[in-house]
Design a protein around this motif. Sequence first.
Motif, short mmCIF file in Angstrom:
data_model
loop_
_atom_site.label_atom_id
_atom_site.label_comp_id
_atom_site.label_asym_id
_atom_site.label_seq_id
_atom_site.Cartn_x
_atom_site.Cartn_y
_atom_site.Cartn_z
N GLU A 170 -29.53 -54.64 -66.79
CA GLU A 170 -29.87 -56.06 -66.86
C GLU A 170 -28.98 -56.89 -65.94
OE1 GLU A 170 -29.29 -54.10 -69.58
OE2 GLU A 170 -31.40 -53.87 -70.13
N TYR A 171 -27.67 -56.60 -65.95
CA TYR A 171 -26.75 -57.35 -65.09
C TYR A 171 -27.12 -57.14 -63.62
CZ TYR A 171 -22.66 -59.16 -62.80
OH TYR A 171 -21.84 -59.88 -61.98
N ASN A 172 -27.40 -55.90 -63.25
CA ASN A 172 -27.70 -55.60 -61.86
C ASN A 172 -29.05 -56.17 -61.41
OD1 ASN A 172 -25.33 -54.36 -60.92
ND2 ASN A 172 -25.86 -52.48 -61.99
N LEU A 173 -30.01 -56.25 -62.31
CA LEU A 173 -31.27 -56.91 -61.95
C LEU A 173 -31.02 -58.39 -61.65
CD1 LEU A 173 -33.79 -55.27 -64.42
CD2 LEU A 173 -33.85 -55.15 -61.91
N ALA A 174 -30.19 -59.04 -62.45
CA ALA A 174 -29.87 -60.45 -62.22
C ALA A 174 -29.07 -60.63 -60.93
CB ALA A 174 -29.09 -61.02 -63.40
N LEU A 175 -28.11 -59.75 -60.67
CA LEU A 175 -27.31 -59.83 -59.45
C LEU A 175 -28.19 -59.57 -58.22
CD1 LEU A 175 -24.64 -60.15 -57.96
CD2 LEU A 175 -24.14 -57.74 -58.50
N GLY A 176 -29.07 -58.60 -58.31
CA GLY A 176 -29.99 -58.32 -57.19
C GLY A 176 -30.87 -59.52 -56.89
N GLU A 177 -31.30 -60.22 -57.94
CA GLU A 177 -32.10 -61.43 -57.73
C GLU A 177 -31.27 -62.53 -57.08
OE1 GLU A 177 -35.10 -64.45 -60.07
OE2 GLU A 177 -34.45 -62.60 -61.05
N ARG A 178 -30.01 -62.69 -57.50
CA ARG A 178 -29.15 -63.69 -56.85
C ARG A 178 -28.95 -63.36 -55.38
NH1 ARG A 178 -26.37 -63.10 -61.73
NH2 ARG A 178 -24.65 -61.94 -60.76
N ARG A 179 -28.80 -62.09 -55.06
CA ARG A 179 -28.63 -61.68 -53.66
C ARG A 179 -29.88 -61.98 -52.85
NH1 ARG A 179 -25.26 -56.09 -54.96
NH2 ARG A 179 -23.24 -57.14 -55.09
N ALA A 180 -31.04 -61.63 -53.39
CA ALA A 180 -32.30 -61.90 -52.69
C ALA A 180 -32.50 -63.41 -52.50
CB ALA A 180 -33.47 -61.29 -53.46
N ASN A 181 -32.18 -64.18 -53.52
CA ASN A 181 -32.31 -65.64 -53.41
C ASN A 181 -31.31 -66.23 -52.43
OD1 ASN A 181 -34.55 -66.63 -54.96
ND2 ASN A 181 -33.48 -65.85 -56.77
N ALA A 182 -30.12 -65.65 -52.31
CA ALA A 182 -29.15 -66.13 -51.32
C ALA A 182 -29.72 -65.97 -49.92
CB ALA A 182 -27.82 -65.38 -51.46
N VAL A 183 -30.38 -64.84 -49.68
CA VAL A 183 -31.02 -64.62 -48.38
C VAL A 183 -32.16 -65.61 -48.19
CG1 VAL A 183 -32.40 -62.98 -47.03
CG2 VAL A 183 -30.31 -62.21 -48.19
N LYS A 184 -33.02 -65.75 -49.19
CA LYS A 184 -34.14 -66.70 -49.08
C LYS A 184 -33.63 -68.10 -48.80
CE LYS A 184 -38.02 -68.75 -51.51
NZ LYS A 184 -38.93 -68.70 -52.65
N ASN A 185 -32.63 -68.54 -49.54
CA ASN A 185 -32.10 -69.89 -49.36
C ASN A 185 -31.55 -70.09 -47.96
OD1 ASN A 185 -32.82 -70.54 -51.97
ND2 ASN A 185 -30.80 -70.10 -52.81
N TYR A 186 -30.90 -69.07 -47.40
CA TYR A 186 -30.39 -69.19 -46.03
C TYR A 186 -31.55 -69.31 -45.05
CZ TYR A 186 -27.85 -68.54 -41.73
OH TYR A 186 -27.33 -68.73 -40.48
N LEU A 187 -32.56 -68.45 -45.19
CA LEU A 187 -33.70 -68.51 -44.28
C LEU A 187 -34.38 -69.88 -44.35
CD1 LEU A 187 -35.26 -64.97 -44.91
CD2 LEU A 187 -33.81 -65.66 -42.99
N VAL A 188 -34.54 -70.41 -45.56
CA VAL A 188 -35.16 -71.72 -45.73
C VAL A 188 -34.29 -72.81 -45.10
CG1 VAL A 188 -35.83 -73.45 -47.46
CG2 VAL A 188 -36.50 -71.06 -47.76
N SER A 189 -32.98 -72.71 -45.27
CA SER A 189 -32.08 -73.72 -44.69
C SER A 189 -32.13 -73.72 -43.16
CB SER A 189 -30.64 -73.49 -45.15
OG SER A 189 -30.03 -72.41 -44.47
N GLN A 190 -32.61 -72.63 -42.59
CA GLN A 190 -32.71 -72.52 -41.13
C GLN A 190 -34.12 -72.78 -40.62
OE1 GLN A 190 -29.79 -72.11 -39.26
NE2 GLN A 190 -29.03 -72.49 -41.33
N GLY A 191 -35.01 -73.27 -41.50
CA GLY A 191 -36.31 -73.71 -41.04
C GLY A 191 -37.49 -72.81 -41.37
N VAL A 192 -37.29 -71.73 -42.08
CA VAL A 192 -38.41 -70.88 -42.48
C VAL A 192 -39.01 -71.48 -43.76
CG1 VAL A 192 -39.15 -68.56 -43.14
CG2 VAL A 192 -37.29 -68.84 -41.47
#
Length: 157
Positions: free
Chosen positions: A95-117
């Motif tokens: 459960e902890y690792n599923l939540a951490l994996g989601e935070r990691r994926a969202n960190a990438v998504k948020n960066y891509l969005v902040s750069q115009g995607v």
Amino acid sequence: MKKLLSLFCAMAFLAGCSSMGENGGLFGGTDCESREARDFMANAEDRVFFAYDSSALTDNAEEVLDTQVNWLNMRRHSNVNVVVQGYCDERGTREYNLALGERRANAVKNYLVSQGVAADRISVISYGKERPAVLGNNEAAWAQNRRAVTVVKTSNM
């Protein structure tokens, strides 16, 4: 044991696209993909790595993600969608690792969005510790498994 693992890998490779699973490849890869996916793999780096128990992007991770931003923002790729897959090493609960994996994926998504995607072009999924890239019970293996992988979304995903 090595022979058995080698046999398994060979069988998975020979099985082809239809048995590679929902993420398009074995362990988060993209073995049988579209023209866009092949172009992405040739012109952008697809994965970033994280420190232990962290979803913070490093400077190196941002450099890698900038290759993705450049590719995704090209006019000819403006209709291409991606899935960011978050992964963890084997330590910690499922459960902890599923939540951490989601935070990691969202960190990438948020960066891509902040750069115009556009945000609606990016979906995220966490596999936690369930799909290791490298088998092993040591820091070298764990470091390769603490990752987020960007995969071009195909029609069957």
